[in-house]
Design a protein around this motif. Structure first.
Motif, mmCIF file in Angstrom:
data_model
loop_
_atom_site.group_PDB
_atom_site.id
_atom_site.type_symbol
_atom_site.label_atom_id
_atom_site.label_comp_id
_atom_site.label_asym_id
_atom_site.label_seq_id
_atom_site.Cartn_x
_atom_site.Cartn_y
_atom_site.Cartn_z
ATOM 1 N N PRO A 305 5.509 -5.453 -10.192
ATOM 2 C CA PRO A 305 6.163 -6.070 -8.880
ATOM 3 C C PRO A 305 6.870 -6.884 -9.134
ATOM 4 O O PRO A 305 8.443 -7.066 -8.541
ATOM 5 C CB PRO A 305 5.737 -6.171 -7.437
ATOM 6 C CG PRO A 305 3.785 -5.063 -7.379
ATOM 7 C CD PRO A 305 4.169 -4.976 -9.036
ATOM 8 N N LYS A 329 12.881 5.719 -3.601
ATOM 9 C CA LYS A 329 11.717 5.864 -3.464
ATOM 10 C C LYS A 329 10.652 6.918 -2.847
ATOM 11 O O LYS A 329 11.451 7.946 -2.229
ATOM 12 C CB LYS A 329 11.213 5.260 -2.469
ATOM 13 C CG LYS A 329 9.337 4.628 -2.151
ATOM 14 C CD LYS A 329 9.243 3.722 -1.007
ATOM 15 C CE LYS A 329 7.289 3.356 -1.520
ATOM 16 N NZ LYS A 329 6.862 2.393 -0.770
ATOM 17 N N THR A 331 8.768 9.469 -1.408
ATOM 18 C CA THR A 331 6.595 10.024 -0.679
ATOM 19 C C THR A 331 6.587 11.053 -0.164
ATOM 20 O O THR A 331 6.825 11.684 -0.873
ATOM 21 C CB THR A 331 7.916 8.846 0.698
ATOM 22 O OG1 THR A 331 8.668 9.779 1.063
ATOM 23 C CG2 THR A 331 8.490 8.095 0.694
ATOM 24 N N VAL A 338 16.969 3.814 -1.385
ATOM 25 C CA VAL A 338 15.819 2.408 -0.842
ATOM 26 C C VAL A 338 17.179 1.460 -2.210
ATOM 27 O O VAL A 338 17.639 0.454 -1.436
ATOM 28 C CB VAL A 338 14.974 1.751 -2.192
ATOM 29 C CG1 VAL A 338 14.220 0.602 -2.251
ATOM 30 C CG2 VAL A 338 13.827 2.969 -1.674
ATOM 31 N N ILE A 362 13.604 -4.698 -5.872
ATOM 32 C CA ILE A 362 12.044 -4.240 -5.282
ATOM 33 C C ILE A 362 11.063 -4.167 -5.688
ATOM 34 O O ILE A 362 10.349 -3.717 -6.693
ATOM 35 C CB ILE A 362 13.089 -2.204 -5.505
ATOM 36 C CG1 ILE A 362 14.215 -2.619 -5.153
ATOM 37 C CG2 ILE A 362 12.369 -1.500 -4.727
ATOM 38 C CD1 ILE A 362 14.808 -3.087 -3.491
ATOM 39 N N ARG A 363 9.953 -5.050 -4.933
ATOM 40 C CA ARG A 363 8.540 -5.125 -4.899
ATOM 41 C C ARG A 363 7.485 -4.490 -4.589
ATOM 42 O O ARG A 363 6.664 -4.598 -4.913
ATOM 43 C CB ARG A 363 8.542 -6.598 -4.837
ATOM 44 C CG ARG A 363 8.507 -8.042 -5.823
ATOM 45 C CD ARG A 363 8.885 -8.685 -5.771
ATOM 46 N NE ARG A 363 9.227 -9.520 -6.372
ATOM 47 C CZ ARG A 363 9.041 -10.576 -6.605
ATOM 48 N NH1 ARG A 363 7.461 -11.528 -6.483
ATOM 49 N NH2 ARG A 363 9.897 -12.026 -7.984
ATOM 50 N N GLU A 364 8.453 -3.281 -3.693
ATOM 51 C CA GLU A 364 7.042 -2.215 -2.544
ATOM 52 C C GLU A 364 6.605 -1.361 -4.217
ATOM 53 O O GLU A 364 7.404 -1.068 -4.505
ATOM 54 C CB GLU A 364 7.600 -1.689 -1.702
ATOM 55 C CG GLU A 364 6.904 -1.152 -0.453
ATOM 56 C CD GLU A 364 7.471 -0.230 0.196
ATOM 57 O OE1 GLU A 364 7.155 0.424 0.908
ATOM 58 O OE2 GLU A 364 8.759 -1.059 0.889
ATOM 59 N N GLU A 365 5.033 -2.297 -3.313
ATOM 60 C CA GLU A 365 4.771 -0.071 -4.616
ATOM 61 C C GLU A 365 4.806 1.150 -4.056
ATOM 62 O O GLU A 365 5.172 1.289 -2.974
ATOM 63 C CB GLU A 365 3.304 -0.505 -4.960
ATOM 64 C CG GLU A 365 2.634 -2.282 -5.340
ATOM 65 C CD GLU A 365 1.561 -2.163 -5.772
ATOM 66 O OE1 GLU A 365 0.948 -1.935 -5.573
ATOM 67 O OE2 GLU A 365 0.665 -3.292 -6.240
ATOM 68 N N GLY A 366 4.424 1.552 -5.653
ATOM 69 C CA GLY A 366 5.185 2.975 -4.910
ATOM 70 C C GLY A 366 5.869 3.418 -6.041
ATOM 71 O O GLY A 366 5.639 3.302 -7.571
ATOM 72 N N TYR A 368 9.615 5.282 -7.842
ATOM 73 C CA TYR A 368 10.680 5.898 -8.223
ATOM 74 C C TYR A 368 11.303 6.601 -8.204
ATOM 75 O O TYR A 368 11.012 6.564 -10.102
ATOM 76 C CB TYR A 368 11.104 4.267 -7.661
ATOM 77 C CG TYR A 368 10.485 3.599 -6.805
ATOM 78 C CD1 TYR A 368 11.515 2.661 -6.334
ATOM 79 C CD2 TYR A 368 9.464 2.244 -7.168
ATOM 80 C CE1 TYR A 368 11.037 2.348 -5.148
ATOM 81 C CE2 TYR A 368 8.770 2.129 -5.769
ATOM 82 C CZ TYR A 368 9.519 1.584 -4.802
ATOM 83 O OH TYR A 368 9.192 0.493 -3.832
#
Length: 834
Positions: A305, A329, A331, A338, A362-366, A368
């Motif tokens: 991140p 992202k 999901t 995003v 963009i730092r939200e984990e997931g 991509y």
């Protein structure tokens, strides 16, 4: 409209010689003529690139229809571009007898030398190839001297062809029957120089089925013979036609006598022919309005991140329209947009234009992916633990264990290879030019005579990729990088059992010992063992026979493990001060890692390093290497004499800061000398400027300068060395280059193949590699291939083909360990920001 008009004009003009690029262009089809320099690696002669893929190469004269990598090649003398005449004329001479007399792949040449010219001319939608010889081919060589064009087999399996009224498919495997050529041509497998024969008499004995002869006099019977040949008639993007105006075309499968061979179309030079001896018309189909599809390049592993995150978008330089890059992202319910913002124009590099899409914020984990028009990147992660599992670990977990020599290597039900080379090694012949860079001078430089069994060499070491030899720089270079990784990052990882007594390695079987220390030990065992046995460093240990050298598969099949007979490998020595002093540096460093693990071996390594430093001349080309040795000896021993030596070399160090700065910086504080520090620090800004310029050469923030092999290994090494500049002088050297180097290897590199160079690492990786299992089109996890090569002058290429060593080879001496170091550095640097 402007783009459409441009494409229409290009179609109407057919193939035109571009003075800037130096090759012919017709919309999405390019034809090069003798731009490249590496015929042994299928990079030379007349080459065809169709709609983003190289489909044919090495259009040139040869002495056989399906030559292997050791067969004679011509010497290129002059290449002339005539833009008004729309022609390229190249003057050559056959054979290039100097090419293999420099300690690399010596051979016997045919006793027929001649000069010739290859004229390549654009004529509408076709390319005319005309060959003029300066003399007729002697009768004894008729049917052998021919003009060939090689076709890349990896794109042809199951694909159709048409020769006149005959049709067929390119098979997955070469199919018989075979033809036996007449024995007049003297190169048939004997790759040793004639004068070396006498030196081999003392090595005679029961060879147990091993032979220096490879049946190069056997070739596949042609699949077809005719005057007009069409490749892939079903595919508009890859279809091209060859038509001969004279000699017949013959379609051969080069894999019949060389596993790494290519498909070849060949015309034999007719009797008494000189001017116009060969006349071919090549007509590639150019698809109207085709443009190179956008390629979205990201790390196949992903990003922490906190680190910078940039997708590189590669575009046809003719493409004027721009799309909006979009980050999605992934999901549970699908994809979610995003970020969408205009890409930053970077400019042109090689044959493409580039955009940069920055999504650092963009730092939200997931999970991509990046989309640009109809093109997408692979799916990647943004996660705090992105480097914590399955990234650097496979190097220790798989690659290094599999490469271990003098061991049996098991992985549960699988045997990677049996106990090998337990009969190492016999002293090499003197005055002898071997292959793959090995040559022995007039003396063995030891107490041993040629053919003597040398004790203490059948332990330790790693096979160098698929060649199985043990070069001293590969061995010491490997344990050196492992040592620095251990010291820098405190690596403590145990998933492998290594037993030096039973000579058995068990992958995924912990034994309570740190794997990285066991691997350092394994490398030291061969280098220190060789030094103590010979009284000096070895140059390397290599098989004595070409049939052994080309072995595919289990290394245990190379020799019988019984010492003292004709299948034993040879050990070579040399006088090479730069290499000896560099090895001394490696030994001094590795001795530190052995403290408390194998103290005896560590002491022996340090003793060897000290002796090498004392007795080896450190002037001229060896000066930087002696400084390197002094740095590691100082860090190991703290002795004043190494400080004094480094102080005496202050002026040289400051002037060569780009070469020595990364390791001298590690010793600067230990020196505790204000004048020394002042000289070093005054030299650093120029180095910083140099690196900024180099990194600005490409959109990747890292220089890409391949020669023959792909540039991946050099880029990794640059990142590895730069890490120490950052550690010593963080105010001058930020972390960008480290991450850029790692991302380059992990998929952010030029060309349409965006796979990770690190096998088994990332969503898409190099799962066909040039290792011991290459004949199975397989890979070794944790092995790092050489990567994207440059087809001169401007085509980046990474093929999926196990025999293209300059693109997919694994090596020791840093190929994988430098990658492991970079991943560990990224792991450390990102966690420091958390």
């Amino acid at each position: 409209m402007k783009q459409e008009s441009c494409c229409k004009a290009l179609q109407e003009q057919g193939f035109k010689l571009n003075e800037t690029t130096g090759y012919f262009q017709n919309m999405g089809v390019d034809v090069m003529a003798f731009d490249d320099i590496y015929p042994e690696g299928h990079q030379s002669g007349v080459s065809i690139i169709m709609h983003g893929n190289r489909v044919a190469t090495n259009g040139d004269i040869r002495f056989e229809q399906t030559p292997g990598q050791w067969q004679p090649v011509p010497k290129q003398e002059k290449r002339e571009l005539d833009v008004p005449a729309n022609a390229i004329t190249t003057s050559l001479r056959f054979p290039d007898t100097a090419r293999h007399l420099n300690g690399f792949n010596p051979m016997i040449y045919p006793d027929f030398e001649f000069a010739y010219k290859v004229a390549v001319t654009g004529e509408g939608s076709s390319i005319l190839v005309t060959v003029d010889l300066d003399k007729p081919v002697p009768e004894r060589f008729l049917g052998k001297v021919c003009f060939n064009l090689e076709l890349f087999p990896g794109a042809l399996f199951g694909k159709p062809w048409i020769m006149d009224k005959k049709q067929g498919f390119f098979p997955e495997q070469p199919n018989g029957p075979v033809l036996t050529q007449s024995p007049n041509y003297l190169h048939t497998g004997d790759f040793r120089q004639p004068e070396a024969k006498a030196d081999l008499k003392h090595l005679s004995g029961d060879n147990k089925g091993y032979s220096p002869i490879i049946a190069d006099d056997l070739i596949a019977e042609p699949y077809a013979v005719g005057k007009r040949f069409t490749v892939r008639p079903d595919d508009a993007f890859n279809r091209f036609t060859l038509e001969s105006k004279g000699a017949e075309l013959k379609l051969y499968d080069g894999r019949m006598n060389h596993n790494n061979g290519w498909v070849a179309v060949s015309s034999e030079v007719p009797a008494n022919a000189t001017k116009g001896a060969i006349q071919w018309v090549i007509t590639p189909h150019a698809v109207k309005d085709w443009t190179y599809p956008a390629v979205v390049q990201t790390s196949q592993v992903g990003y922490h991140p906190t680190q910078m995150k940039t997708a590189i978008i590669e575009l046809d330089k003719r493409e004027g329209n721009r799309e909006m890059p979009v980050l999605f992202k992934i999901t549970e319910t699908g994809e979610q947009q995003v970020l969408s913002t205009s890409g930053q124009e970077w400019g042109q590099f090689l044959r493409y234009s580039y955009l940069k899409f920055d999504f650092t914020d963009i730092r939200e984990e997931g999970l991509y992916k990046v989309r640009y028009g109809s093109s997408e990147s692979a799916i990647f992660r943004i996660a705090g633990d992105v480097y914590d599992r399955g990234v650097w670990q496979p190097v220790l977990e798989y690659f290094l264990p599999v490469q271990m020599c003098h061991m049996r290597v098991n992985e549960k039900y699988r045997v990677w290879h049996g106990l090998c080379h337990d009969d190492d090694a016999r002293m090499a012949p003197v005055d002898f030019n071997h292959y793959d860079g090995y040559a022995q001078g007039p003396s063995t430089l030891t107490r041993y005579q040629p053919g003597d069994a040398v004790p203490g060499l059948n332990i330790g070491g790693w096979h160098d990729a698929g060649d199985f030899d043990l070069r001293v720089e590969s061995q010491s270079g490997e344990f050196y990088v492992l040592t620095l990784a251990y010291e820098a990052f405190g690596v403590d990882y145990d998933v492998t059992a290594i037993n030096q007594d039973t000579r058995i390695t068990e992958i995924h079987q912990p034994d309570g010992k740190n794997d990285i220390l066991q691997q350092i030990e394994h490398g030291l065992l061969t280098v220190v063992g060789g030094y103590r046995a010979l009284g000096r460093l070895y140059r390397g240990i290599i098989c004595n026979d070409l049939r052994q050298y080309v072995l595919l598969g289990d290394s245990a099949a190379m020799t019988d493990n019984i010492k003292g007979n004709a299948d034993d490998r040879w050990v070579f020595t040399e006088n090479n001060p730069p290499r000896e002093l560099t090895t001394a540096a490696h030994l001094a460093a590795a001795s530190r890692a052995m403290r408390g693990f194998n103290d005896t071996l560590g002491s022996q390594a340090l003793e060897a390093a000290v002796e090498l430093f004392e007795v080896t001349d450190g002037t001229g080309r060896a000066q930087a290497a002696k400084i390197h040795a002094a740095v590691e000896l100082l860090l190991t021993t703290g002795e004043q004499k190494y400080k004094d030596f480094l102080r005496s070399e202050t002026e040289f160090i400051a002037g060569a800061i780009d070469k020595v700065g990364w390791y001298v910086g590690r010793a600067e504080k230990v020196m505790n000398d204000p004048d020394f520090t002042k000289a070093i620090r005054e030299a650093l800004p120029a180095l910083k400027e140099q690196l900024v310029r180099q990194c600005g050469e490409t959109p990747y923030g890292i220089p890409y300068r391949p020669h023959i092999w792909g540039a991946g290994w050099g880029i990794q090494r640059m990142g590895f060395e730069y890490y120490y500049l950052h550690q010593a002088y963080p105010e001058l050297f930020d972390t960008d280059l480290i991450f850029n180097a790692l991302n380059f290897v992990l998929g952010c590199h030029p060309g349409s193949n965006t796979m990770s160079f690190a096998s088994g690492i990332g969503a898409k990786s190099a799962t066909v590699g040039y290792g011991l299992n290459r004949a199975d089109w397989s890979y070794i996890p944790g092995g790092v291939i050489s990567g994207t090569a440059l087809i001169r002058p401007d085509f980046p290429e990474l093929l999926v083909f196990p025999y293209l060593w300059q693109q997919v080879e694994y090596v020791m001496g840093g190929g994988s360990s430098h990658f492991m170091f970079l991943a560990l550095a990224a792991q450390r640097l990102t966690k420091e920001k958390d």
